[in-house]
Design an enzyme around this catalytic site. Structure first.
Site, PDB file in Angstrom:
ATOM      1  N   GLY A 148      31.042  15.712  25.489  1.00  0.00           N
ATOM      2  CA  GLY A 148      29.892  16.564  25.189  1.00  0.00           C
ATOM      3  C   GLY A 148      29.750  16.718  23.679  1.00  0.00           C
ATOM      4  N   GLU A 199      33.173  13.517  15.822  1.00  0.00           N
ATOM      5  CA  GLU A 199      31.849  12.892  16.015  1.00  0.00           C
ATOM      6  C   GLU A 199      30.827  13.849  15.423  1.00  0.00           C
ATOM      7  OE1 GLU A 199      30.681  12.368  20.108  1.00  0.00           O
ATOM      8  OE2 GLU A 199      28.927  11.163  19.629  1.00  0.00           O
ATOM      9  N   HIS A 231      35.348   7.907  18.385  1.00  0.00           N
ATOM     10  CA  HIS A 231      34.492   8.002  17.201  1.00  0.00           C
ATOM     11  C   HIS A 231      35.293   8.171  15.911  1.00  0.00           C
ATOM     12  CE1 HIS A 231      30.730   7.957  19.418  1.00  0.00           C
ATOM     13  NE2 HIS A 231      31.277   8.817  20.268  1.00  0.00           N
TER      14      HIS A 231
END
Ligand SMILES: *[C@@H]1O[C@H](CO)[C@@H](O)[C@H](O)[C@H]1NC(C)=O
Ligand SMILES: *[C@@H]1O[C@H](CO)[C@@H](O)[C@H](O)[C@H]1NC(C)=O
Ligand SMILES: *[C@@H]1O[C@H](CO)[C@@H](O)[C@H](O)[C@H]1NC(C)=O
Ligand SMILES: *[C@@H]1O[C@H](CO)[C@@H](O)[C@H](O)[C@H]1NC(C)=O
Ligand SMILES: *[C@@H]1O[C@H](CO)[C@@H](O)[C@H](O)[C@H]1NC(C)=O
Ligand SMILES: [Zn+2]
Length: 515
Positions: free
Chosen positions: A320, A350, A375
């Site tokens: 999320g 991220e 990420h």
């Protein structure tokens, strides 16, 4: 008019000579550049004779496709939004080469957002699919009879809607818009803020989830997904999944473990049909907006499923939007306890913000022993964390197109991947949610990284090293890695020969194209 006489030329030569550089300057310059070349991802790979020939082909096309941009930067597509040039990339010879290239494994993808929207539309042709369509919202449900769930308009069979529309093709193209963020002639996405993009992205996710929660469709969905990945020359996948329950036509609900079995069975069927495919492992996920108790339950479920099907489970992650979700520190008590028997593959950093809790998730991912980091976009801003990542050999799962579409970076030349590649960090390229932006499973990400982010000098060695990294840093046990390396190496040799011998990449064609 000034005239160049023999005398002035002689004077110029003398003065140039007087200002000439020290003897060893060029040597030192060369040495520094060589050091950088060797340090970069791929720098330690030696190419064999055939690979060198294929590399010449690749690099010639790369320079040809890029060199105009150095003079006319307005032509440089990779500094624009992915959607603005997406439909043209298939024409690129570099793209065509990368498409054929064996890419090893994909290690960062989310299970519901892997399949292309065209295929999702096909799945809406399955019988018994009802839709509840309001102004800009779509809910889907398979059912024997009209669903009883409330609907602000009216539950209608999709087959009836399609038929009564009078133009099934137009109906399908409208329907497709619910399955992807990609709009061929849409607004300029660069002006959409990050929260708005994520809202649209979540909406796509919920529509797709409502389509694939029906067990028979999930089986078809998963087989078709594996097919698309396989056709993009990917032989192994680690899939993040929330393990949501599936249902049958009569409304029967399956427990969460059932989905793991389904992944396993369908993948086994796929392997029977495609013996070179190695398989799939799952990374169980929970949304970071949820409570510590819900995350605790998810960890417990992961542990239970892993005990039953150890081959299927790689580990655990929280998903999320990080900027607005709970930081990892909120879950420390349960994560610290679970780390002894569950491997973590945590999304962290991220974000484009610096010094926020999302940014500092990187600290916790490292301290919690994350095997890889999802990420790690913010990592270059943290020298100590960067050293820790190098020392602990934690791979970074970089998803370039995702970062563009989800609005972290606009001009990919500024993506931190450029530094990770230059520093030779353990990088793997992945695609996050290729279905959500109608990209190929991995080719598009490799292409944008190679053309838009990596050094102009980066060549086949970097591409090969990235593919090899995806095997090295996978959660496969040694035996599985060996098999994957073997399959990769066989396919790589075929690929190299293919590039050398394919006339469409040859110099003759090349020269003709210049006219
Ligand atoms: C760009 O590529 C074309 C085609 O190979 C070549 O003719 C031209 O010289 C190149 N220009 C530069 C600046 O490298
Ligand atoms: C860049 O995009 C434009 C249009 O979007 C396209 O015509 C062109 O071929 C692309 N250039 C390259 C090098 O892919
Ligand atoms: C489609 O609609 C037409 C009338 O508009 C009807 O005759 C036909 O049976 C319908 N076909 C299906 C498959 O429902
Ligand atoms: C998976 O396959 C096994 C063995 O064929 C079967 O017993 C089980 O019901 C299947 N489970 C799912 C979810 O398909
Ligand atoms: C953990 O999961 C197992 C199996 O699903 C279940 O029996 C047990 O009650 C759970 N434990 C806790 C503390 O939730
Ligand atoms: Zn992700």
């Amino acid at each position: 008019m000034y005239k160049l006489t023999a005398y002035t030329i002689a004077c110029l030569l003398i003065s140039l000579d007087a200002r000439s550089v020290p003897d060893n300057y060029n040597e030192e310059r060369r040495a520094l550049l060589d050091e950088e070349t060797i340090t970069a991802v791929g720098g330690k790979i030696n190419l064999n004779e055939d690979e060198n020939k294929a590399n010449d082909v690749l690099m010639r096309w790369k320079m040809r496709e890029l060199n105009d941009s150095y003079i006319n930067p307005q032509h440089f597509n990779f500094s624009k939004h992915y959607f603005s040039y997406k439909k043209d990339i298939e024409d690129s010879k570099v793209y065509q080469i990368i498409r054929r290239m064996p890419k090893g494994a994909v290690l960062h993808v989310h299970s519901s957002l892997m399949l292309h929207a065209d295929m999702l539309v096909k799945l809406t042709y399955e019988d018994h699919l009802y839709a509840c369509h309001t102004y800009d919202d779509l809910k889907l449900q398979f059912s024997e009879t009209t669903p009883e769930r409330p609907c602000q308009s009216k539950w209608t069979l999709v087959s009836d809607m399609r038929n009564s529309s009078g133009d099934p093709a137009a109906f399908d193209s409208q329907l497709k818009k619910y399955f992807t963020l990609y709009r061929e002639d849409g607004e300029d996405f660069n002006f959409v803020d990050i929260n708005t993009v994520w809202q649209r992205f979540n909406k796509v996710y919920y529509v797709i989830k409502s389509l694939i929660s029906y067990r028979p469709v999930r089986e078809k969905y998963w087989y078709a997904t594996l097919e698309q990945f396989y056709n993009d020359n990917i032989m192994y996948i680690e899939v993040r999944t929330g393990l949501h329950g599936l249902y049958e036509l009569d409304g029967t609900q399956h427990d969460k473990k059932y989905l793991v079995e389904l992944f396993k069975n369908v993948t086994n069927k796929f392997i029977e049909d495609h013996p070179e495919f190695i398989g799939v492992k799952l990374i169980v996920t929970k949304h970071r907006a949820l409570s510590i108790n819900q995350v605790f339950d998810a960890l417990n479920l992961t542990r239970a499923v892993k005990a039953e099907m150890p081959d299927m489970i790689a580990g655990f992650d929280l998903v999320g939007q990080e900027d607005i979700g709970r930081p990892l520190t909120d879950f420390l008590p349960v994560l610290s306890e679970a780390r002894n028997d569950i491997n973590f593959y945590l999304h962290a950093g991220e974000t484009a913000w610096l010094g926020t809790s999302a940014d500092e998730n990187l600290v916790d991912a490292i301290l919690l022993g994350s095997k890889r980091i999802g990420h790690g976009y913010a990592l270059t801003k943290h020298p100590s964390l960067m050293s820790a990542v190098i020392k602990k050999d934690i791979a970074l799962e970089v998803n370039v197109i995702s970062n563009v579409v989800l609005s972290l970076v606009h001009d990919v030349r500024n993506h931190p991947l450029a530094s990770y590649l230059a520093m030779g960090l353990p990088v793997v390229l992945s695609s996050d949610d290729p279905g959500a932006w109608s990209a190929r499973p991995l080719t598009d990400d490799f292409f944008v990284a190679f053309m838009g982010i990596a050094s102009q000098r980066a060549d086949l060695r970097m591409l090969k090293q990235l593919a090899l990294n995806s095997i090295t840093y996978s959660a496969l046990e040694d035996e599985g890695k060996d098999r994957l390396f073997k399959v990769f190496s066989k396919r790589w040799d075929t690929f190299v020969k293919d590039i050398i011998s394919d006339k469409s990449f040859s110099e003759i064609d090349f020269d003709r194209n210049i006219d």
